[in-house]
Design an enzyme around this catalytic site. Structure first.
Site, PDB file in Angstrom:
ATOM      1  CG  ASP A 183      26.113   3.860 -12.376  1.00 54.75           C
ATOM      2  OD1 ASP A 183      25.768   4.608 -12.857  1.00 54.75           O
ATOM      3  OD2 ASP A 183      27.635   4.467 -12.228  1.00 54.75           O
ATOM      4  CB  SER A 217      24.415   8.338 -10.805  1.00 51.01           C
ATOM      5  OG  SER A 217      24.975   8.160 -11.924  1.00 51.01           O
ATOM      6  CD  GLN A 241      22.166   6.287 -12.069  1.00 51.91           C
ATOM      7  OE1 GLN A 241      22.615   6.555 -13.431  1.00 51.91           O
ATOM      8  NE2 GLN A 241      22.945   5.484 -11.627  1.00 51.91           N
TER       9      GLN A 241
END
Length: 288
Positions: free
Chosen positions: A204, A228, A278
């Site tokens: 991430d 996110s 993502q």
């Protein structure tokens, strides 16, 4: 194992409250919200604790719904959706203050042989040929804004060596791609479950920023509201996060206040061990 890595491993070692119910805590780092990679990794650990030991995670898909509060624990509730002949599926809900902040679905598979191919790793400088630590901050990032220097120089359990840092101190519109060597700074052993959880944690980091390069912006720009929205990951082959991996990233699209980024993680030997995708919020802030 150094203190930072030991603290990361401790953070991922959830407390079992009841069958299918676990509690995770956040390190005291002064952040206003929990790092998304921590929630992903803790949710994966909760799912792993309920999956048959011989089955390893091969994919996960998560959605962020609310920012996590680092001052209080996160409760992870696991729903054992299915245990089939080869696959097991788990659904995890992360809860704080009585509300879901994140959900994760994960699939586990028994080891088996099959067709095998992969894309090649790009030919790029190795980690030994790139600046790190003090040299990165003093020589490369000296011209970068203070938030950028502070981010890269912060002590952490994960070491990054970016192939290029141009986007951090240039306002030019650049190709939406970046390449970063990454590893954990101490040996955490060979446990596949722990290595997968830590890889999910670090996957991430830096990812959302890539979608801003095409616009001459970075995640540290005060003109951008960034967060996110979801995170997906596929584990292809065995991995050791204490070894160097090349994290290649590209952003094929941004629209509607959202940016999409894809990532590939290669071992030093060029083996594709994991893929990531993502979508994140990259909404321009109103400056009035």
């Amino acid at each position: 194992m150094n203190d930072l890595v030991a603290k990361l491993v401790e953070t991922l070692d959830l407390e079992t409250l009841e069958e299918n119910l676990f509690r995770g805590i956040s390190p005291a780092n002064g952040w206003q919200r929990i790092f998304g990679g921590q929630v992903i990794a803790q949710a994966l650990v909760a799912a792993q604790r309920t999956a048959p030991a011989e089955r390893q995670v091969h994919s996960l898909h998560g959605y962020f719904m609310r920012p996590g509060d680092p001052r209080v624990p996160v409760i992870y509730e696991v729903d054992r959706l299915r245990d089939g002949g080869s696959f097991s599926t788990r659904l995890v809900t992360a809860i704080q203050h009585g509300q879901a902040i994140f959900t994760l679905s994960a699939s586990f598979q028994v080891k088996e042989e099959g067709l095998d191919h992969q894309i090649p790793m790009p030919a790029l400088p190795g980690p030994e040929d790139l600046p790190s630590g003090e040299s990165l901050g003093e020589d490369i990032l000296a011209r970068a804004p203070e938030p950028v220097r502070r981010y890269w120089m912060r002590p952490r359990a994960v070491e990054f060596r970016p192939v290029s840092t141009d986007h951090y101190f240039k306002r030019e519109k650049l190709p939406p791609e970046q390449h970063i060597w990454v590893r954990v700074t101490a040996d955490i052993g060979d446990d596949p479950a722990l290595n997968a959880a830590v890889m999910a944690y670090l996957s991430d980091m830096t990812l959302l920023d890539t979608s801003l390069f095409a616009h001459g912006l970075s995640i540290f720009d005060e003109r951008i509201q960034a967060a996110s929205l979801d995170h997906a990951m596929w584990f292809h082959r065995p991995l050791r996060v204490s070894d160097w991996h090349l994290y290649t990233q590209d952003s094929p699209s941004s629209s509607g206040g959202r940016g999409l980024t894809r990532g590939s993680l290669f071992s030093r030997e060029g083996v594709l061990v994991a893929s990531v995708a993502q979508e994140g919020l990259i909404r321009p802030r109103r400056m009035d």
